[in-house]
Scaffold this motif. Structure first.
Motif, short mmCIF file in Angstrom:
data_model
loop_
_atom_site.label_atom_id
_atom_site.label_comp_id
_atom_site.label_asym_id
_atom_site.label_seq_id
_atom_site.Cartn_x
_atom_site.Cartn_y
_atom_site.Cartn_z
N LEU A 193 4.53 -2.92 5.32
CA LEU A 193 3.46 -1.94 5.51
C LEU A 193 4.01 -0.60 5.99
N LEU A 194 4.98 -0.66 6.91
CA LEU A 194 5.59 0.56 7.43
C LEU A 194 6.31 1.30 6.31
N ALA A 195 7.08 0.56 5.51
CA ALA A 195 7.85 1.18 4.43
C ALA A 195 6.94 1.82 3.38
N LEU A 196 5.86 1.14 3.01
CA LEU A 196 4.95 1.68 2.01
C LEU A 196 4.19 2.89 2.54
N THR A 197 3.83 2.87 3.82
CA THR A 197 3.16 4.04 4.40
C THR A 197 4.07 5.25 4.34
N ALA A 198 5.35 5.06 4.70
CA ALA A 198 6.31 6.16 4.62
C ALA A 198 6.50 6.59 3.16
N ARG A 199 6.53 5.61 2.26
CA ARG A 199 6.72 5.91 0.84
C ARG A 199 5.63 6.84 0.31
N TYR A 200 4.41 6.68 0.78
CA TYR A 200 3.29 7.45 0.24
C TYR A 200 2.91 8.64 1.10
N HIS A 201 3.87 9.16 1.87
CA HIS A 201 3.55 10.38 2.63
C HIS A 201 3.52 11.60 1.72
N ARG A 202 3.98 11.45 0.49
CA ARG A 202 3.95 12.54 -0.50
C ARG A 202 4.01 11.93 -1.89
N GLY A 203 3.85 12.76 -2.89
CA GLY A 203 3.99 12.30 -4.27
C GLY A 203 2.82 11.46 -4.74
N ASP A 204 3.12 10.42 -5.50
CA ASP A 204 2.08 9.56 -6.05
C ASP A 204 1.22 8.94 -4.95
N VAL A 205 -0.03 8.66 -5.31
CA VAL A 205 -0.90 7.94 -4.37
C VAL A 205 -0.72 6.45 -4.61
N PRO A 206 -0.99 5.62 -3.61
CA PRO A 206 -0.83 4.16 -3.78
C PRO A 206 -1.61 3.65 -4.98
N SER A 207 -0.93 2.87 -5.82
CA SER A 207 -1.56 2.39 -7.05
C SER A 207 -1.05 0.99 -7.38
N GLU A 208 -1.96 0.08 -7.61
CA GLU A 208 -1.58 -1.28 -7.98
C GLU A 208 -0.92 -1.29 -9.36
N GLU A 209 -1.33 -0.40 -10.24
CA GLU A 209 -0.80 -0.38 -11.59
C GLU A 209 0.63 0.13 -11.63
N LYS A 210 0.98 1.05 -10.74
CA LYS A 210 2.28 1.70 -10.79
C LYS A 210 3.29 1.14 -9.80
N ASP A 211 2.85 0.38 -8.82
CA ASP A 211 3.74 -0.06 -7.74
C ASP A 211 3.55 -1.55 -7.50
N ALA A 212 4.53 -2.35 -7.94
CA ALA A 212 4.42 -3.80 -7.80
C ALA A 212 4.41 -4.23 -6.34
N SER A 213 5.17 -3.54 -5.49
CA SER A 213 5.21 -3.94 -4.08
C SER A 213 3.87 -3.67 -3.41
N PHE A 214 3.21 -2.60 -3.81
CA PHE A 214 1.87 -2.33 -3.28
C PHE A 214 0.87 -3.33 -3.82
N ALA A 215 0.98 -3.66 -5.09
CA ALA A 215 0.06 -4.61 -5.71
C ALA A 215 0.19 -6.00 -5.11
N ALA A 216 1.39 -6.33 -4.60
CA ALA A 216 1.62 -7.67 -4.04
C ALA A 216 0.93 -7.86 -2.70
N LEU A 217 0.47 -6.78 -2.07
CA LEU A 217 -0.21 -6.90 -0.79
C LEU A 217 -1.60 -7.51 -0.97
N SER A 218 -2.12 -8.04 0.13
CA SER A 218 -3.51 -8.49 0.11
C SER A 218 -4.42 -7.27 -0.01
#
Length: 549
Positions: free
Chosen positions: A448-473
């Protein structure tokens, strides 16, 4: 009327914490020590110590663990291979030591391997397995480095000022000899004369036969010529022993002198008396050694070889008048060395209260973070969180506190990806956070910490584009979106990296989040950046951001 959080003076409770996140120091009295685990991977045994290190350089013991592993069994000490049984014992011992370190919440683990692992043909493969399966980095050290660290440990416990002393540490695979005073090591040598090695080579009889005794003495005399020359050249008059073999010999000597009730570390023994005690051990049968309470059971087999070495040394260097025993040796030298190399890190980490925050800050320092910017972003993120707290799901105070803490740490680490590359540094930040063994966090929290840092800029969180984000509940995906939305705005509030925004007042209404900025310079870039990065916030929280500059 809307809820207001923060003020230009930043003096409410939330702002006090945010101000602390910006980097204000705790009073010296509030500093807590940094906890470290040091592991000495010896030939016969593994020693682990947990110590609390203070910014002053002082340290205190917390716990210790000793595991007998007998890595040197078989032919490994003669360039052979570690046996499967020895490696199994060693691996299981390291698992227990790692559990101890984690239980004590050690901030860092420092592990050094000596003779058996550095000489065995498959020692490197074992070290790699430990790194891969336990995440523990073991550093093989040379004999010269081992001698240096032993000397540093002994010097920390024994007053070596005045005439130089001969420091002797008898290990299983090697013997380290250092001639030094309180300031300088004038001579240092590591010799392949360890008790386990010499027992395997010369200890075929018990007690030692005349023939075996003559052979091992002749071997010692030839090997120790350089030590004798250095000790005589420097005018050494004392022998200071360290580690288990020397401790057992000192205990035998004390008993023979009727001084068994005193600490062996607080006594000075005449060279003559110590040689007599060593000679008795060298000539004793196994049954006699087993019956001697002063000899640890695990040393019964190998101690004669160490006793002969001491007897030969005292015979070769008649100028030595007394023998002392140091309570400190290699592992304590490793602690002293760690303090010297890490003093600035320790000074900066000591004011931090918990292992989690220390681990995060240490990671930032390791990857060359821009600390002022990171702390400014963290401070702003916490104020924004407090402002929109009513919009978070009502899962209880603990859940809110957990989200707030993760946001703070993501803000502190959001730019560590610059260590790899400026381009797409947010993705590099995610990778570094996920693979840096942050202490005190669960695997889920690290993700969760890593993904929050990942999305501080650029793309917005997306299940279609990010497998690690999609794997979350579903719940955790919503958490990341909320925290990343806040982090984007907080980062925008220091877009210049100049900390121009020195005051922030956030007011939440049914329709908007009004941000009033107090600036110490030109904050137009920050205002522009907020406009560019507000979309995710407005989507997630259903409030329009309104700037009041």
């Amino acid at each position: 009327m809307g809820a207001e959080h923060g003020s230009p003076e930043r003096r409410d409770a939330a702002s006090e914490e945010a101000s602390a996140a910006r980097g204000s120091s705790s009073a010296a009295g509030d500093e807590t020590p940094v906890r470290v685990c040091v592991i000495d991977l010896g030939t016969n045994s593994f020693h682990a110590v947990i110590v609390d290190v203070h910014p002053s350089g002082a340290f205190e013991w917390v716990d210790r663990l000793k595991e007998m592993v007998h890595l040197g069994e078989g032919r490994s000490l003669e360039g052979g291979r570690l046996t499967e049984a020895a490696m199994t014992r060693a691996f299981e011992a390291l698992e227990r030591i790692q559990l101890l370190a984690r239980g004590w919440e050690a901030w860092e683990v420092v592990a050094c391997a000596t003779s058996a692992l550095r000489e065995a043909e498959n020692g490197g493969a074992f070290i790699e397995r430990v790194r891969r399966e336990l995440g523990l980095v073991v550093r093989p050290i040379s004999g010269a480095r081992e001698a240096e660290l032993i000397y540093r440990g002994v010097r920390h416990a024994v007053d070596l000022r005045g005439a130089p002393a001969l420091v002797v540490d008898i290990g299983g695979g090697s013997v380290e000899c250092v001639v030094g005073d309180g300031e300088t090591a004038h001579f240092a040598e590591s010799l392949k004369l360890g008790a386990a090695r010499m027992t395997a080579r010369f200890g075929k009889s018990d007690p030692l036969s005349e023939e075996d005794g003559a052979a091992i003495r002749a071997h010692y005399r030839e090997a120790l010529g350089g030590v004798r020359a250095a000790c005589r050249e420097q005018g050494g008059r004392r022998l200071v022993g360290s580690s288990g073999t020397m401790e057992s010999l000192a205990a035998v000597c004390a008993r023979r002198q009727g001084r068994g009730g005193e600490s062996i570390f607080q006594q000075a023994y005449s060279a003559e008396a110590f040689a007599e005690g060593a000679a008795w051990v060298a000539g004793a049968s196994r049954a006699e050694r087993e019956a001697c309470d002063q000899i640890e059971p695990r040393r019964v087999e190998q101690i004669p070889a160490g006793a002969v070495l001491v007897d030969v040394l005292l015979e070769m260097i008649p100028e030595i008048e007394e023998v002392l025993v140091s309570p400190y040796a290699l592992r304590e030298g490793m602690v002293v060395n760690f303090i010297d190399e890490s003093r600035e890190r320790i000074r900066r980490l000591a004011p931090l209260g918990g292992v989690r925050e220390r681990s995060v800050v240490e990671l930032g320092m390791r990857f060359g973070w821009e600390e002022a910017h990171a702390r400014h972003v963290a401070a702003s993120a916490l104020q924004l969180f407090d402002a929109v707290r009513p919009l978070f799901p009502t899962n209880g105070r603990d859940a809110l506190a957990a989200d707030r803490e993760l946001l703070k740490y993501a803000a502190l680490l959001h730019d560590v990806g610059y260590h790899v590359s400026h381009r797409r540094h947010e993705r590099h930040a995610q990778y570094l956070i996920e693979h840096s063994d942050l202490h005190g966090f669960t695997g889920r929290e690290v993700t969760l910490l890593a993904l929050t840092a990942r999305y501080h800029r650029g793309d917005v969180p997306s299940e279609e584009k990010d497998a690690s984000f999609a794997a979350l509940s579903e719940a955790d995906r919503a958490r990341v979106r909320r925290l990343a939305a806040l982090l984007r705005v907080a980062e925008a509030l220091d877009r210049s990296h100049l900390q121009n925004v020195e005051g922030l007042r956030a007011t939440l209404t049914d329709d908007t989040l009004a941000l009033a900025l107090e600036s110490n310079g030109d904050s137009r870039l920050e205002g522009w950046a907020v406009e560019q990065n507000r979309a995710l916030f407005e989507e997630v929280f259903g409030r329009e951001i309104v700037l009041e500059c």
